[in-house]
Design a protein around this motif. Structure first.
Motif, PDB file in Angstrom:
ATOM      1  N   LYS A 106       0.834  -1.209   0.000  1.00 52.80           N
ATOM      2  CA  LYS A 106       0.000   0.000   0.000  1.00 52.80           C
ATOM      3  C   LYS A 106       0.873   1.264   0.000  1.00 52.80           C
ATOM      4  O   LYS A 106       0.572   2.242  -0.683  1.00 52.80           O
ATOM      5  CB  LYS A 106      -0.930   0.010   1.210  1.00 52.80           C
ATOM      6  CG  LYS A 106      -1.849   1.239   1.221  1.00 52.80           C
ATOM      7  CD  LYS A 106      -2.885   1.200   2.301  1.00 52.80           C
ATOM      8  CE  LYS A 106      -3.843   2.399   2.199  1.00 52.80           C
ATOM      9  NZ  LYS A 106      -3.189   3.681   1.958  1.00 52.80           N
ATOM     10  N   ARG A 107       1.961   1.230   0.776  1.00 53.06           N
ATOM     11  CA  ARG A 107       2.838   2.399   0.819  1.00 53.06           C
ATOM     12  C   ARG A 107       3.413   2.703  -0.574  1.00 53.06           C
ATOM     13  O   ARG A 107       3.483   3.849  -1.009  1.00 53.06           O
ATOM     14  CB  ARG A 107       3.993   2.165   1.798  1.00 53.06           C
ATOM     15  CG  ARG A 107       3.752   2.877   3.134  1.00 53.06           C
ATOM     16  CD  ARG A 107       4.904   2.693   4.067  1.00 53.06           C
ATOM     17  NE  ARG A 107       4.926   1.328   4.602  1.00 53.06           N
ATOM     18  CZ  ARG A 107       5.774   0.894   5.537  1.00 53.06           C
ATOM     19  NH1 ARG A 107       6.673   1.717   6.021  1.00 53.06           N
ATOM     20  NH2 ARG A 107       5.722  -0.320   5.990  1.00 53.06           N
ATOM     21  N   LEU A 108       3.803   1.656  -1.275  1.00 52.61           N
ATOM     22  CA  LEU A 108       4.320   1.866  -2.632  1.00 52.61           C
ATOM     23  C   LEU A 108       3.214   2.350  -3.565  1.00 52.61           C
ATOM     24  O   LEU A 108       3.439   3.233  -4.406  1.00 52.61           O
ATOM     25  CB  LEU A 108       4.932   0.569  -3.173  1.00 52.61           C
ATOM     26  CG  LEU A 108       6.199   0.061  -2.473  1.00 52.61           C
ATOM     27  CD1 LEU A 108       6.787  -1.112  -3.246  1.00 52.61           C
ATOM     28  CD2 LEU A 108       7.259   1.145  -2.316  1.00 52.61           C
ATOM     29  N   SER A 109       2.032   1.785  -3.408  1.00 54.29           N
ATOM     30  CA  SER A 109       0.916   2.204  -4.269  1.00 54.29           C
ATOM     31  C   SER A 109       0.565   3.667  -4.036  1.00 54.29           C
ATOM     32  O   SER A 109       0.240   4.402  -4.989  1.00 54.29           O
ATOM     33  CB  SER A 109      -0.310   1.324  -4.018  1.00 54.29           C
ATOM     34  OG  SER A 109      -0.026   0.000  -4.402  1.00 54.29           O
ATOM     35  N   ASP A 110       0.641   4.072  -2.783  1.00 55.08           N
ATOM     36  CA  ASP A 110       0.366   5.487  -2.479  1.00 55.08           C
ATOM     37  C   ASP A 110       1.391   6.401  -3.163  1.00 55.08           C
ATOM     38  O   ASP A 110       1.048   7.471  -3.681  1.00 55.08           O
ATOM     39  CB  ASP A 110       0.389   5.726  -0.965  1.00 55.08           C
ATOM     40  CG  ASP A 110      -0.819   5.092  -0.271  1.00 55.08           C
ATOM     41  OD1 ASP A 110      -1.773   4.700  -0.983  1.00 55.08           O
ATOM     42  OD2 ASP A 110      -0.792   4.966   0.972  1.00 55.08           O
ATOM     43  N   LEU A 111       2.630   5.973  -3.113  1.00 57.19           N
ATOM     44  CA  LEU A 111       3.679   6.766  -3.786  1.00 57.19           C
ATOM     45  C   LEU A 111       3.433   6.806  -5.292  1.00 57.19           C
ATOM     46  O   LEU A 111       3.617   7.838  -5.942  1.00 57.19           O
ATOM     47  CB  LEU A 111       5.062   6.153  -3.507  1.00 57.19           C
ATOM     48  CG  LEU A 111       5.664   6.420  -2.128  1.00 57.19           C
ATOM     49  CD1 LEU A 111       6.874   5.522  -1.905  1.00 57.19           C
ATOM     50  CD2 LEU A 111       6.075   7.885  -1.995  1.00 57.19           C
ATOM     51  N   ARG A 112       3.024   5.684  -5.813  1.00 57.19           N
ATOM     52  CA  ARG A 112       2.715   5.592  -7.250  1.00 57.19           C
ATOM     53  C   ARG A 112       1.587   6.571  -7.613  1.00 57.19           C
ATOM     54  O   ARG A 112       1.657   7.254  -8.642  1.00 57.19           O
ATOM     55  CB  ARG A 112       2.317   4.154  -7.564  1.00 57.19           C
ATOM     56  CG  ARG A 112       1.614   3.926  -8.863  1.00 57.19           C
ATOM     57  CD  ARG A 112       2.581   3.813 -10.005  1.00 57.19           C
ATOM     58  NE  ARG A 112       1.927   3.260 -11.198  1.00 57.19           N
ATOM     59  CZ  ARG A 112       2.406   3.355 -12.414  1.00 57.19           C
ATOM     60  NH1 ARG A 112       3.540   3.969 -12.621  1.00 57.19           N
ATOM     61  NH2 ARG A 112       1.778   2.836 -13.435  1.00 57.19           N
ATOM     62  N   THR A 113       0.585   6.633  -6.764  1.00 56.65           N
ATOM     63  CA  THR A 113      -0.542   7.551  -7.018  1.00 56.65           C
ATOM     64  C   THR A 113      -0.065   9.000  -7.001  1.00 56.65           C
ATOM     65  O   THR A 113      -0.435   9.807  -7.862  1.00 56.65           O
ATOM     66  CB  THR A 113      -1.627   7.343  -5.943  1.00 56.65           C
ATOM     67  OG1 THR A 113      -2.022   5.973  -5.964  1.00 56.65           O
ATOM     68  CG2 THR A 113      -2.831   8.238  -6.188  1.00 56.65           C
ATOM     69  N   ARG A 114       0.784   9.319  -6.027  1.00 57.69           N
ATOM     70  CA  ARG A 114       1.308  10.692  -5.940  1.00 57.69           C
ATOM     71  C   ARG A 114       2.157  11.026  -7.167  1.00 57.69           C
ATOM     72  O   ARG A 114       2.108  12.132  -7.706  1.00 57.69           O
ATOM     73  CB  ARG A 114       2.140  10.863  -4.676  1.00 57.69           C
ATOM     74  CG  ARG A 114       1.296  10.954  -3.398  1.00 57.69           C
ATOM     75  CD  ARG A 114       2.163  10.881  -2.155  1.00 57.69           C
ATOM     76  NE  ARG A 114       3.208  11.907  -2.135  1.00 57.69           N
ATOM     77  CZ  ARG A 114       4.300  11.835  -1.370  1.00 57.69           C
ATOM     78  NH1 ARG A 114       4.474  10.793  -0.570  1.00 57.69           N
ATOM     79  NH2 ARG A 114       5.188  12.802  -1.397  1.00 57.69           N
ATOM     80  N   ALA A 115       2.954  10.057  -7.619  1.00 52.89           N
ATOM     81  CA  ALA A 115       3.805  10.290  -8.791  1.00 52.89           C
ATOM     82  C   ALA A 115       2.939  10.531 -10.029  1.00 52.89           C
ATOM     83  O   ALA A 115       3.225  11.434 -10.829  1.00 52.89           O
ATOM     84  CB  ALA A 115       4.739   9.099  -9.003  1.00 52.89           C
ATOM     85  N   ALA A 116       1.906   9.713 -10.173  1.00 56.57           N
ATOM     86  CA  ALA A 116       1.029   9.871 -11.342  1.00 56.57           C
ATOM     87  C   ALA A 116       0.386  11.255 -11.348  1.00 56.57           C
ATOM     88  O   ALA A 116       0.297  11.907 -12.398  1.00 56.57           O
ATOM     89  CB  ALA A 116      -0.036   8.779 -11.334  1.00 56.57           C
ATOM     90  N   ALA A 117      -0.032  11.693 -10.167  1.00 58.10           N
ATOM     91  CA  ALA A 117      -0.662  13.012 -10.071  1.00 58.10           C
ATOM     92  C   ALA A 117       0.330  14.118 -10.439  1.00 58.10           C
ATOM     93  O   ALA A 117       0.009  15.054 -11.179  1.00 58.10           O
ATOM     94  CB  ALA A 117      -1.208  13.226  -8.660  1.00 58.10           C
ATOM     95  N   LEU A 118       1.549  13.994  -9.922  1.00 56.36           N
ATOM     96  CA  LEU A 118       2.558  15.031 -10.186  1.00 56.36           C
ATOM     97  C   LEU A 118       2.961  15.039 -11.665  1.00 56.36           C
ATOM     98  O   LEU A 118       3.111  16.104 -12.279  1.00 56.36           O
ATOM     99  CB  LEU A 118       3.786  14.789  -9.307  1.00 56.36           C
ATOM    100  CG  LEU A 118       4.797  15.935  -9.202  1.00 56.36           C
ATOM    101  CD1 LEU A 118       4.152  17.218  -8.683  1.00 56.36           C
ATOM    102  CD2 LEU A 118       5.962  15.545  -8.295  1.00 56.36           C
ATOM    103  N   LEU A 119       3.127  13.875 -12.217  1.00 54.55           N
ATOM    104  CA  LEU A 119       3.500  13.797 -13.634  1.00 54.55           C
ATOM    105  C   LEU A 119       2.382  14.312 -14.538  1.00 54.55           C
ATOM    106  O   LEU A 119       2.631  14.776 -15.651  1.00 54.55           O
ATOM    107  CB  LEU A 119       3.856  12.351 -14.010  1.00 54.55           C
ATOM    108  CG  LEU A 119       5.185  11.847 -13.442  1.00 54.55           C
ATOM    109  CD1 LEU A 119       5.288  10.325 -13.557  1.00 54.55           C
ATOM    110  CD2 LEU A 119       6.367  12.514 -14.137  1.00 54.55           C
ATOM    111  N   GLY A 120       1.148  14.237 -14.042  1.00 58.74           N
ATOM    112  CA  GLY A 120       0.021  14.742 -14.831  1.00 58.74           C
ATOM    113  C   GLY A 120      -0.243  16.222 -14.637  1.00 58.74           C
ATOM    114  O   GLY A 120      -1.118  16.799 -15.293  1.00 58.74           O
ATOM    115  N   GLU A 121       0.506  16.827 -13.738  1.00 59.24           N
ATOM    116  CA  GLU A 121       0.292  18.246 -13.416  1.00 59.24           C
ATOM    117  C   GLU A 121       1.116  19.117 -14.364  1.00 59.24           C
ATOM    118  O   GLU A 121       2.358  19.059 -14.334  1.00 59.24           O
ATOM    119  CB  GLU A 121       0.746  18.482 -11.972  1.00 59.24           C
ATOM    120  CG  GLU A 121       0.493  19.866 -11.436  1.00 59.24           C
ATOM    121  CD  GLU A 121       1.045  19.991 -10.014  1.00 59.24           C
ATOM    122  OE1 GLU A 121       1.842  20.904  -9.774  1.00 59.24           O
ATOM    123  OE2 GLU A 121       0.699  19.140  -9.168  1.00 59.24           O
ATOM    124  N   PRO A 122       0.463  19.927 -15.200  1.00 59.82           N
ATOM    125  CA  PRO A 122       1.236  20.771 -16.113  1.00 59.82           C
ATOM    126  C   PRO A 122       2.130  21.748 -15.327  1.00 59.82           C
ATOM    127  O   PRO A 122       1.665  22.373 -14.374  1.00 59.82           O
ATOM    128  CB  PRO A 122       0.168  21.541 -16.897  1.00 59.82           C
ATOM    129  CG  PRO A 122      -1.108  20.795 -16.671  1.00 59.82           C
ATOM    130  CD  PRO A 122      -0.990  20.146 -15.338  1.00 59.82           C
TER     131      PRO A 122
END
Lengths: 404, 178
Positions: free
Chosen positions: B83-99
């Motif tokens: 879960k900790r890794l998945s949470d990091l993955r979610t944060r990364a996806a959000a940041l990478l999607g942020e213009p």
């Protein structure tokens, strides 16, 4: 799961130093050097500067005034380049020894305030003295082991004439790495290169009167464990960021520690760039940079020497010449014949991974920390060596993919 | 808009090579060596300065993909780590999607992810899971190490340049250095 705490690594508290010592025990002198390194990160002031040549001249003058009882004259001091870790000053001295006048060119070799490679000048002096008359090494004159007379621990030895690479080549521009010797020089220098290594590894350690080095037990994994502990400890103390491949390497190395069959003197950085030769005679005139020397498993040196980063690509495209001097087959065959020692492929593999790991500890970890702390005289070289880290990480990945 | 940074770096390299290097006294090889290293690094910086942002995105994207693989291996048997890794993955996806996400944010999250992976590899003792985690890291690392090798190639220490992939194989390179 937390990211690296720079406050701790930049100014390590006693609790961190103690933790490193407990988790990663090393041989006695290495432990002292690493503790000293961390303690001084805290105690040295921020206005530290690299000593000026004029300051070094004063130190040299004061040193000889205190240590010689007869008249002397120092002249022509100048910085030397070469190497990637120590401050070096060349100077001339007119002095007397045993009642006879002498004129010598001497090299003063001093630690920087923090090096990417914390090593001992006293150990280097012991090794040079042990091998005097066995292979070409400079004569040691003095050691200021504690930095009493100089800003840091210092070794003074004879200047040796010679070059690290043929004057006609433009290769090996950084710290003697990747020198292209060509066929003529390979034929002249290659056999000497192996012969000297065989003599180092065959040296009876009881003859050395070594006070700075501990001999690991044969028939055990102690030698390998101590080297792994040292590398891992420095990684913990110096690194800029985590690199998951290093964790995999740590795990694999720890699970596969090899047993040592015989204790040898290990030069530690035996390669082209660390010997000088005379272009007229074709003879190696001296072996330098013994600072990584220790007592341990010969496969540590063998695996170090055969790294691609020190090699020169072969003309036929089949790999590289080891240190630019010999094919792999020539090197191994000559080494076994001259030393009477066998090469164990499994140990060679383990130490190849360790050496690559060690190279990354230095170039990815210590070089970064040294530049960050601003206590070195070769900051520009330290940052350029990041490219070596990139090559070493490729190699580490390739080796681990074969065993994981 | 004129690229004043790369132009300035070119000028600095030229003046160091043409004016400063020849003025170094012959008896100061240390100064000459260090100066040549400065020139080498400035030349490298000129070639890479336009791509620093793309590098930060590439690295975060790479390690974000890696933790997704690792989370899958951890599965339900190590649910909290997964879960900790998945949470990091979610944060990364959000940041990478942020213009226009800040480069420091990209880098800091990447530091957090690489530390998390490293800690995980040091803590997991499960003899079934650890080899699979290690294997995944080693196999995936072929790409990030090849990228680093390509990135640092302009420092000209590479012994086997024919093995180095072009930087454009890893990150978008919309323009050449002027």
């Amino acid at each position: 799961m937390s990211i690296l705490d720079y406050r701790i690594l930049d100014a390590p508290p006693r609790s961190f130093i103690d933790e490193m010592r407990r988790k990663y025990p090393t041989e006695r002198e290495t432990d002292e050097l690493l503790v000293r390194k961390l303690e001084r990160r805290v105690t040295q002031t921020k206005d530290y500067h690299v000593p000026r040549l004029s300051e070094m001249e004063v130190c040299i003058q004061n040193f000889f005034a205190a240590n010689l009882t007869t008249p002397f004259k120092i002249s022509r001091p100048q910085w030397l380049s070469g190497g990637a870790s120590k401050l070096q000053v060349l100077f001339e001295i007119d002095w007397q020894q045993d009642g006879k006048p002498r004129h010598d060119r001497m090299v003063l070799r001093m630690d920087p305030a923090e090096s990417h490679n914390a090593t001992s000048r006293l150990r280097e002096a012991e090794l040079l003295r042990a091998f005097r008359g066995i292979i070409p090494v400079p004569e040691v004159f003095f050691v200021d082991a504690e930095g009493k007379w100089f800003p840091e621990p210092t070794l003074i030895y004879a200047f040796a004439e010679g070059v690290t690479k043929p004057r006609a080549t433009s290769s090996g521009a950084v710290s003697g790495l990747g020198i292209h010797f060509g066929p003529e020089w390979r034929a002249k220098l290659g056999p000497q290169f192996v012969e000297h290594l065989a003599k180092i590894h065959s040296y009876p350690i009881e003859n050395g009167r070594f006070t700075t080095m501990d001999a690991p037990s044969t028939g055990t994994t102690e030698a390998a464990q101590l080297q792994l502990n040292r590398a891992r400890r420095v990684w913990e103390e110096d690194r800029a960021e985590d690199f998951p491949l290093m964790e995999v390497a740590t795990n694999w190395l720890g699970r596969n520690l090899p047993v040592m069959d015989k204790v040898s003197v290990i030069h530690g950085d035996y390669r082209s760039g660390n010997f000088l030769f005379d272009e007229a005679s074709g003879r190696i005139t001296t072996w330098l940079d013994w600072e990584r020397g220790h007592l341990g498993d010969r496969h540590r040196d063998l695996a170090w020497i055969t790294q691609a980063m020190f090699g020169d690509p072969r003309e036929d495209g089949r790999g590289f010449y080891i240190c630019g001097l010999l094919s792999e087959e020539e090197f191994y065959e000559q080494y076994e014949r001259l030393s009477g020692l066998k090469i164990d492929p499994a140990r060679l593999k383990w130490y190849s991974v360790l050496n690559c790991y060690q190279a990354l500890v230095s170039t990815l970890g210590s070089c970064y920390r040294v530049v960050r702390m601003g206590k070195n005289h070769q900051d520009a070289l330290m940052v350029v060596l990041k490219a070596e880290a990139a090559m070493a990480s490729v190699r580490l990945q390739e080796m681990l993919s074969e065993v994981i | 808009m004129a690229d004043v940074t790369t132009n300035a770096l070119r000028g600095l390299v030229k003046t160091l090579n043409d004016v400063v290097v020849p003025s170094i006294p012959a008896d100061d090889p240390l100064a000459l060596q260090e100066l040549k290293m400065v020139v080498r690094y400035l030349s490298f910086a000129r070639e890479r300065v336009d791509h620093l942002y793309a590098r930060a995105r590439y690295e975060l994207s790479f390690y974000s993909d890696l933790i997704a693989q690792l989370a899958e291996i951890l599965g339900t048997s190590h649910a909290s780590e997964a879960k900790r890794l998945s949470d990091l993955r979610t944060r990364a996806a959000a940041l990478l999607g942020e213009p226009g996400a800040a480069i420091d944010d990209l880098r800091n999250l990447n530091l957090e992810i690489t530390s998390s992976i490293s800690t995980l590899l040091g803590e997991v003792r499960d003899a079934e899971v650890l080899p699979r985690l290690e294997r995944a890291v080693v196999l995936a690392s072929a790409e990030i190490t090849a990228f680093d090798r390509s990135w640092y190639a302009p420092l000209k220490l590479e012994r086997f340049p024919q093995q180095v992939r072009p930087l454009s194989a890893f990150i978008p390179m919309p323009k050449t250095v002027s």
